[in-house]
Write a protein that holds these residues in place. Sequence first.
Motif, mmCIF file in Angstrom:
data_model
loop_
_atom_site.group_PDB
_atom_site.id
_atom_site.type_symbol
_atom_site.label_atom_id
_atom_site.label_comp_id
_atom_site.label_asym_id
_atom_site.label_seq_id
_atom_site.Cartn_x
_atom_site.Cartn_y
_atom_site.Cartn_z
ATOM 1 N N SER A 34 4.038 92.250 -33.659
ATOM 2 C CA SER A 34 3.387 91.363 -32.687
ATOM 3 C C SER A 34 4.321 91.020 -31.531
ATOM 4 C CB SER A 34 2.927 90.073 -33.375
ATOM 5 O OG SER A 34 4.025 89.355 -33.905
ATOM 6 N N ASN A 35 5.626 91.101 -31.779
ATOM 7 C CA ASN A 35 6.587 90.797 -30.712
ATOM 8 C C ASN A 35 7.917 91.476 -31.037
ATOM 9 O OD1 ASN A 35 7.401 89.409 -28.283
ATOM 10 N ND2 ASN A 35 8.631 88.076 -29.579
ATOM 11 N N LEU A 82 3.111 96.952 -41.922
ATOM 12 C CA LEU A 82 3.491 95.902 -40.983
ATOM 13 C C LEU A 82 3.236 96.361 -39.551
ATOM 14 C CD1 LEU A 82 6.946 94.906 -42.531
ATOM 15 C CD2 LEU A 82 4.780 93.680 -42.803
ATOM 16 N N TYR A 101 12.442 91.441 -34.216
ATOM 17 C CA TYR A 101 11.064 91.903 -34.407
ATOM 18 C C TYR A 101 10.275 90.842 -35.165
ATOM 19 C CZ TYR A 101 12.880 96.541 -33.248
ATOM 20 O OH TYR A 101 13.477 97.605 -32.611
ATOM 21 N N THR A 102 9.059 90.612 -34.700
ATOM 22 C CA THR A 102 8.115 89.778 -35.440
ATOM 23 C C THR A 102 6.988 90.682 -35.934
ATOM 24 O OG1 THR A 102 8.622 87.794 -34.155
ATOM 25 C CG2 THR A 102 6.545 87.818 -35.358
ATOM 26 N N PHE A 103 6.829 90.732 -37.252
ATOM 27 C CA PHE A 103 5.814 91.585 -37.865
ATOM 28 C C PHE A 103 4.623 90.757 -38.323
ATOM 29 C CE2 PHE A 103 9.891 93.712 -38.782
ATOM 30 C CZ PHE A 103 9.635 94.964 -38.244
ATOM 31 N N ASN A 104 3.441 91.349 -38.217
ATOM 32 C CA ASN A 104 2.253 90.789 -38.853
ATOM 33 C C ASN A 104 2.211 91.301 -40.292
ATOM 34 O OD1 ASN A 104 1.179 89.531 -36.467
ATOM 35 N ND2 ASN A 104 0.607 91.573 -35.757
ATOM 36 N N VAL A 105 2.172 90.371 -41.229
ATOM 37 C CA VAL A 105 2.189 90.728 -42.648
ATOM 38 C C VAL A 105 0.761 90.904 -43.139
ATOM 39 C CG1 VAL A 105 2.922 90.010 -44.949
ATOM 40 C CG2 VAL A 105 4.337 89.471 -42.963
ATOM 41 N N SER A 151 3.202 86.112 -40.797
ATOM 42 C CA SER A 151 4.137 86.775 -39.890
ATOM 43 C C SER A 151 5.552 86.740 -40.471
ATOM 44 C CB SER A 151 4.128 86.119 -38.510
ATOM 45 O OG SER A 151 4.628 84.797 -38.580
ATOM 46 N N THR A 195 9.615 87.253 -39.069
ATOM 47 C CA THR A 195 10.546 87.495 -37.984
ATOM 48 C C THR A 195 11.898 87.870 -38.568
ATOM 49 O OG1 THR A 195 9.424 85.938 -36.514
ATOM 50 C CG2 THR A 195 11.700 86.496 -35.979
#
Length: 235
Positions: free
Chosen positions: A21-22, A18, A62-66, A123, A125
């Motif tokens: 992104s934010n 992961l 946290y916002t993750f890119n999956v 994504s 969150t």
Amino acid sequence: MFYGIEFDGKHSYKDFGLTISNQNIGNPSKVKIQESIPFSNAKYDFSEIYGEQGYDERTLSYTFNVAYREKAPDFYIYQTEILRWLMTPNRKTVLKDDRIPGYYFLAEVVTGPDNEFKFVGGSLTVNFTAYPFKIAELREGNDIWDTFNFLLDYAQDTNFNVVGVLETNLYNAGVKKVYPKIIASSEMQIVLGNRTYTIPSGTTESYDFSLIPGENKIKILGTGSISFEFYKELI
């Protein structure tokens, strides 16, 4: 290099791929206890009635890119692994953010996946509910020069040899009271302010003895070695 978080012993990127992104490291709010005076615009503030200002919990978002999975079954297994990692702890657990080296949070995912976890366009969150303060990983009095921060750290001794009477200072570089672990080779007495504490031989941990933020002048009476183990806590 991809930054991430370590939570419950696993890393978001190293273990799950992961990327972030934010992120939003929310700040805690003060807990104010105020009472109005009848027929007056004045208010009494009782927020520090127990000796220090209290704070609400903070939110770490946290916002993750999956990472992409070609087959649907693989994606849902991957999704389940991530959710199990995040939701398994049932209490506040150590969370380390790679972008905040030297400190950790105590955090837990409280709100269920239906509300806070959204797999939309690859994504995810997640919001963590955390203890108000970040806690230093290294104890005060450490002599690791490479990590010393001239703005946040304080160089001091926390280990002492006492013969009779020793007057010294302990400096709490944090923003809240700390309750040090005291390790003494023999019974001693510590004078702090207008109180005298009797410290038995061995290891003592008590909420009776605390260090306020800033300088704490102490007097130690006895013979032997004594050390104070504590960690600063910052907003």
